[in-house]
Design a protein around this motif. Structure first.
Motif: not given
Length: 255
Positions: A163, A167, A251, A255
């Protein structure tokens, strides 16, 4: 006290033990985690030579469970970062030697024998590749290349890592996965890439290269934004500047 010239000479000498064939391979709990006879030979050589020069120093090493960090000075050693690459003839595999004083890295050497690239840094004295000073790039996040990997030793974290990577990929230029932490961090230090993230690493993976990153003008911390834990496993993020670092950190934390 050892000089950086003495240290780089010792590392280059140790690299002669990284033979191109004829080494033995053993598993350390699975096919993902292996050790070669070259790993052991390089580590034994480094420990012996460095102890001769600094008898009161301690050692934290990948092989043989060497963990003696009670001393004022501690050597943090990965005899071959990227053993899987090494065993398959892939160039990205490096000897990593860092010297820790208290809670800070004082020296770091990362040598990639197959490309003859020797990175080194001393605290406060800059970072160098084969004697030439290096610096991070000035590329923004949108034009940045991210070096990363899925956690091969802890595949239970693969989904959350995926993920984060997806991203970041949507916001940066591209992604690379060379399969060895220290070379990737050194590539960041010299401007070949701008971002770095791994979910969980051991100190010998990142300690030596972390000083090369900061001395080249980059930023590196644990993945939660705290100072690097130089004697214990941690996630690692790094970037060429504070702005890109903060965007990557956001980021990771979201998560």
């Amino acid at each position: 006290m050892i000089t950086i010239e003495q240290l780089t000479d010792i590392v280059r000498e140790a690299s002669r033990l990284m033979v191109s064939d004829g080494f033995e391979i053993e598993q350390k709990g699975g096919c993902e985690n292996i050790v070669t006879s070259s790993d052991v030979a390089v580590q034994n050589f480094l420990c012996e030579r460095l102890l001769q020069l600094m008898p009161e120093s301690g050692f934290l090493c990948e092989e043989k469970d060497i963990n003696d960090t009670r001393h004022e000075y501690t050597w943090i050693i990965d005899p071959i970062d990227g053993t899987a690459n090494y065993s398959r003839g892939i160039d990205q595999c490096a000897i990593c030697v860092g010297l820790k004083h208290g809670d800070e890295m004082q020296m770091g050497v990362v040598y990639i024998p197959r490309t003859d690239e020797l990175f080194h840094a001393e605290k406060g004295k800059g970072a160098y590749l084969n004697g030439r000073r290096i610096h991070v790039s000035d590329r923004p996040f949108g034009n940045a290349v991210l070096c990363t990997a899925l956690p091969v030793y802890h595949k239970e974290y693969a989904e959350v890592c995926s993920r984060i990577i997806v991203d970041a990929f949507g916001k940066c230029n591209d992604i690379r996965r060379f399969g060895a932490c220290a070379p990737e961090l050194c590539y960041l230090a010299m401007g070949r890439c701008e971002l770095y993230f791994e979910y969980l690493l051991s100190p010998w993976d990142y300690a030596a290269a972390s000083l090369i990153v900061t001395e080249a003008g980059g930023v590196i911390t644990s993945a939660d934004g705290s100072r690097l834990r130089l004697t214990e496993p941690t996630g690692v993020i790094a970037a060429n500047n504070k702005s890109n670092y903060q965007q990557l950190l956001d980021i990771v934390l979201n998560r």
